[in-house]
Design a protein around this motif. Structure first.
Motif, PDB file in Angstrom:
ATOM      1  N   GLU A 191       6.936   2.138   0.505  1.00  0.00           N
ATOM      2  CA  GLU A 191       7.195   2.608  -0.863  1.00  0.00           C
ATOM      3  C   GLU A 191       7.469   1.468  -1.831  1.00  0.00           C
ATOM      4  OE1 GLU A 191       9.814   6.209  -2.917  1.00  0.00           O
ATOM      5  OE2 GLU A 191      10.383   5.396  -0.966  1.00  0.00           O
ATOM      6  N   SER A 192       8.033   0.363  -1.341  1.00  0.00           N
ATOM      7  CA  SER A 192       8.363  -0.773  -2.209  1.00  0.00           C
ATOM      8  C   SER A 192       7.132  -1.572  -2.609  1.00  0.00           C
ATOM      9  CB  SER A 192       9.355  -1.694  -1.488  1.00  0.00           C
ATOM     10  OG  SER A 192       8.723  -2.350  -0.391  1.00  0.00           O
ATOM     11  N   GLY A 193       5.995  -1.301  -1.946  1.00  0.00           N
ATOM     12  CA  GLY A 193       4.773  -2.042  -2.217  1.00  0.00           C
ATOM     13  C   GLY A 193       4.502  -3.139  -1.211  1.00  0.00           C
ATOM     14  N   LYS A 194       5.428  -3.313  -0.259  1.00  0.00           N
ATOM     15  CA  LYS A 194       5.219  -4.304   0.794  1.00  0.00           C
ATOM     16  C   LYS A 194       3.995  -3.915   1.603  1.00  0.00           C
ATOM     17  CE  LYS A 194       6.347  -7.869   3.359  1.00  0.00           C
ATOM     18  NZ  LYS A 194       6.311  -9.242   2.814  1.00  0.00           N
ATOM     19  N   ASN A 195       3.079  -4.885   1.802  1.00  0.00           N
ATOM     20  CA  ASN A 195       1.774  -4.568   2.355  1.00  0.00           C
ATOM     21  C   ASN A 195       1.477  -5.462   3.559  1.00  0.00           C
ATOM     22  OD1 ASN A 195      -0.818  -3.152   2.018  1.00  0.00           O
ATOM     23  ND2 ASN A 195      -1.614  -5.204   1.636  1.00  0.00           N
ATOM     24  N   TYR A 196       1.048  -4.836   4.646  1.00  0.00           N
ATOM     25  CA  TYR A 196       0.609  -5.597   5.813  1.00  0.00           C
ATOM     26  C   TYR A 196      -0.881  -5.362   6.015  1.00  0.00           C
ATOM     27  CZ  TYR A 196      -0.275  -6.799  10.690  1.00  0.00           C
ATOM     28  OH  TYR A 196      -0.812  -7.326  11.848  1.00  0.00           O
ATOM     29  N   LYS A 197      -1.676  -6.447   5.934  1.00  0.00           N
ATOM     30  CA  LYS A 197      -3.128  -6.358   6.087  1.00  0.00           C
ATOM     31  C   LYS A 197      -3.539  -7.011   7.405  1.00  0.00           C
ATOM     32  CE  LYS A 197      -7.504  -7.308   3.717  1.00  0.00           C
ATOM     33  NZ  LYS A 197      -8.135  -7.849   2.489  1.00  0.00           N
ATOM     34  N   ILE A 198      -4.363  -6.274   8.155  1.00  0.00           N
ATOM     35  CA  ILE A 198      -4.871  -6.799   9.428  1.00  0.00           C
ATOM     36  C   ILE A 198      -6.043  -7.715   9.105  1.00  0.00           C
ATOM     37  CG2 ILE A 198      -5.836  -6.201  11.680  1.00  0.00           C
ATOM     38  CD1 ILE A 198      -4.477  -3.432  11.311  1.00  0.00           C
TER      39      ILE A 198
END
Length: 763
Positions: free
Chosen positions: A443-450
């Motif tokens: 929800e905070s916008g923290k993004n994990y991209k593989i």
């Protein structure tokens, strides 16, 4: 001689009577039009219906009524004839009816209908003069309509009849005769019409509409946006594409529309349905959708189907090649590699793909489709064929629309959150999927991209730890999203108040639960000791789905009377899929443990052990109601109402109590004998008030739940005679043909009588 004269006299009288009865029988019904309907305005229940009298005479509305039909075909009274009593519409005037207490318009209605009755999407309204259907309008996926239904109106929109040269259009086709009005304009009987001013205003409106043709000024109809050209088999390093064309004079917003192929909702499993991003197509303009950018499915080279939809409404569809849609003979041809298929002449649409589409050696994406020679000349000028994009396509993108979803989350573990939090996903596909370029986001916008090749095996799980993703899951509330390489959100879940060392897990039906058994990398096991809530009957509707509850109540209908699997307490419906109940009697005071169902007004129980019966019986008193006092607060209660039968169907009686009409539904399981109930009788009905789709019904339980108040036939006959007299007098009053016929017939009889007296037949 006397005998011959009598024969002659009888023949003349018979001819006059035949003439007179012919005129009476074949007189046309009085004509009114439904001109505007709003089903939702500033509030969900802000509703109105506008009528218009296009004739040159005043029309008496006594005995008129308006009925509603749901998308399932269930017809019920919306505005009863009682409310129209002693009302009339002057010539060339309007008449406005609105929902009581809910209507917010500034124009005052001429009458109201009860607030307990409502309109909804996919409905039909029907205007009756007595038993004669005068006009009807259906919208959305309505069951009933004239030729074709108009589109469902959205909030603060109305369905309004079109005008041509100041005259309302009536071709008996709702789609042709009505349009979606973004600025509803209800008029009542006090509205002053002026034909010249109306026409001038209409002209000004058209000018203004053309000058300010904005996205929100027009609701698209089937065929307004067409699939104009398709590239299913591009050359190497090129992408597939689909060209759309706006045939109208309006800009059209495609936000929320979908494009799908044979793996979509209609012919497949829904995986080929692609929701379009913010796309607006100006009037008479092309827009090219690119594979990997606007849509993720792959077009089959040998044959496929494409469907463009606005919500559930198909705007256009094209079938080509060997795709079997039930009639392969009218499919467009399948192009070879590097060729496209398109409509020729440009934008041609006869609803026959074989006639409309040809193969192009020189595709024209984003431009007008041209004859082969013209297209070749155009291509020679640029010394190359048009290309959409020359970017190599990663073969793994073919599965970016794969069925992969979030499966289990541990946001509040024992010990260190940094070390022990995790997010699990599941691959429901029959093959392995490369997760490169997939993302997990909070929800905070923290993004994990593989960012590298990472395969998840078919029918298997994969766990991502907080240390790996750097995503910190909040304990109070959180949203977690799974995002495909094309940046589409393919799955999303929300939770609140995470309890320590409980995971939030998905069951086989897609529902989420907190569970004590943690299964990272394995099949979820839903098990918890959920608190049972003690509630009152009036709190049933406030409970969330699947909430476990304990409730006390009085039995108002034992099992088996209204259905094998159900019984009623006062204010609640109890359901057992096994039909496993203890012996329950009317008036029993019982205690129930069960689970709130999805419908919000039903309690599911496991078996007879879920019910505890107290010895003390309680006297049941039915609530006395009127048709316009019906609401959700008394749903599933035992009620009593008095009214007159206005209509009788196979298992239904329609009761008018003077404030409106309500449906009495007699279930076969009650074994109530319906034969003694007739139209015109006054009844006292006791039963359980329920809501079936959009309609309120009273369900009587026993034969003595329906009492006939007027036991003799004379009141019914008198009322019937009175209504017939009123109906005939109203017909004469409003129909000059009948008025002329009656005067002519009466005059003829007087002349014959004088003639007979003169000849000595009458002394």
């Amino acid at each position: 001689m006397l005998k011959d004269k009598l024969k002659f006299l009888i023949s003349i009288v018979a001819l006059i009577l035949v003439f007179f009865s012919y005129k009476l029988t074949y007189a046309q019904p009085i004509h009114l039009l439904i001109t505007e309907v709003q089903i939702s305005g500033q509030t969900t229940n802000d509703e109105f219906i506008e009528l218009y009298n296009p004739t040159n005479q005043e029309i008496d509305l006594t005995n008129w009524s308006i009925k509603k039909k749901t998308k399932t075909g269930n017809e019920s009274t919306l505005v009863s004839s009682t409310r129209f009593k002693n009302k009339s519409i002057p010539p060339k005037k309007y008449f406005l009816i609105a929902r009581a207490e809910e209507y917010t318009g500034t124009v005052s209605p001429d009458i109201y209908w009860p607030k307990s009755y409502s309109l909804a999407k996919n409905n039909t309204i029907l205007l009756y003069n007595g038993e004669i259907l005068i006009d009807k309008v259906g919208w959305g996926n309505a069951k009933d309509f004239e030729s074709s239904p108009i589109t469902n109106p959205e909030d603060s929109q109305s369905v309004e009849r079109k005008k041509s040269n100041g005259i309302y259009q009536d071709t008996d086709n709702n789609l042709n005769d009505f349009f979606i009005n973004f600025n509803p304009n209800p008029q009542n009987s006090s509205f002053q019409t002026n034909t010249q001013n109306d026409e001038e205003q209409e002209t000004q409106n058209e000018i203004q509409e053309n000058q300010n043709s904005t996205i929100k000024s027009y609701a698209a109809q089937p065929g307004d946006i067409i699939i104009n050209e398709i590239m299913p088999n591009p050359n190497e390093l090129e992408r597939e594409w689909i060209e759309l064309y706006n045939k109208t004079d309006y800009d059209i917003d495609l936000t929320g529309w979908t494009i799908e192929d044979n793996t979509g909702d209609i012919f497949g499993n829904g995986r080929g349905t692609q929701k379009l991003d913010v796309v607006s197509i100006p009037a008479h303009t092309y827009y090219v959708l690119i594979q990997g950018g606007h849509f993720n499915f792959r077009l089959n080279n040998s044959g496929d189907i494409l469907i463009l939809k606005q919500k559930n409404k198909i705007i256009d569809q094209v079938t080509y090649g060997d795709f079997e849609d039930g009639n392969i003979s009218d499919n467009a041809p399948a192009p070879s590699k590097g060729q496209s298929i398109g409509r020729l002449p440009n934008s041609k649409n006869t609803n026959n793909n074989l006639n409309d589409f040809v193969v192009f050696n020189f595709p024209t994406p984003g431009k007008e489709n041209l004859e082969e020679k013209q297209a070749e000349k155009q291509a020679q000028k640029t010394d190359k064929k048009p290309q959409i994009e020359t970017q190599k396509i990663d073969e793994d993108l073919s599965l970016e629309n794969a069925e992969i979803y979030l499966s289990e989350i541990l946001p509040n573990p024992e010990g260190s959150d940094l070390k022990n939090e995790w997010i699990e996903i599941y691959n429901a596909e029959e093959e392995d999927v490369n997760l490169k370029n997939w993302q997990i986001k909070d929800e905070s916008g923290k993004n994990y991209k593989i960012g590298k090749d990472l395969f998840i095996k078919a029918k298997d799980y994969l766990v991502f730890t907080r240390k790996e993703t750097k995503i910190a899951l909040n304990n109070n509330s959180e949203t977690v999203q799974l995002i495909s390489p094309s940046k589409e959100i393919v799955d999303e879940i929300d939770y609140e108040k995470a309890v320590e060392n409980l995971s939030y897990a998905r069951d086989e039906n897609g529902n989420w639960f907190w569970t004590k058994i943690l299964t990272p990398g394995k099949k979820n096991i839903i098990k918890n000791d959920e608190e049972i809530k003690e509630i009152e009957v009036n709190d049933i509707k406030k409970m969330k789905n699947r909430t476990k509850i304990r409730i006390k109540g009085v039995v108002i209908c034992p099992p088996g009377i209204l259905g094998k699997h159900i019984f009623y307490i006062n204010g609640g419906k109890i359901f057992s899929s096994k039909a496993d109940f203890p012996k329950i009697e009317l008036g029993d005071n019982i205690e129930i443990e069960g689970t709130i169902s999805q419908s919000g007004n039903k309690i599911n129980i496991k078996d007879r052990n879920s019910i505890k019966i107290n010895n003390k019986k309680i006297k049941i008193v039915a609530k006395k109601i009127t048709s316009d006092s019906v609401n959700e607060n008394i749903e599933n209660y035992l009620v009593e109402i008095n009214g007159r039968i206005t209509k009788k169907e196979r298992n239904k009686l329609y009761l008018d109590d003077g404030d409106g009409e309500i449906e009495v539904y007699i279930k076969r399981t009650t074994k109530i004998k319906k034969g003694e109930f007739q139209k015109g009788q006054d009844l006292k009905v006791t039963g359980i008030l329920v809501k079936n789709n959009d309609n309120w019904q009273i369900l009587p339980r026993y034969q003595n739940d329906i009492l006939i108040l007027n036991l003799t036939k004379s009141p019914v006959e008198k009322e019937s005679k009175k209504l017939q007299t009123a109906s005939v007098s109203s017909l004469f009053k409003n129909d000059p043909v009948l008025k002329y016929s009656s005067i002519t017939g009466l005059s003829s009889l007087i002349i014959i009588a004088l003639y007979l007296k003169f000849k000595g037949f009458i002394h």
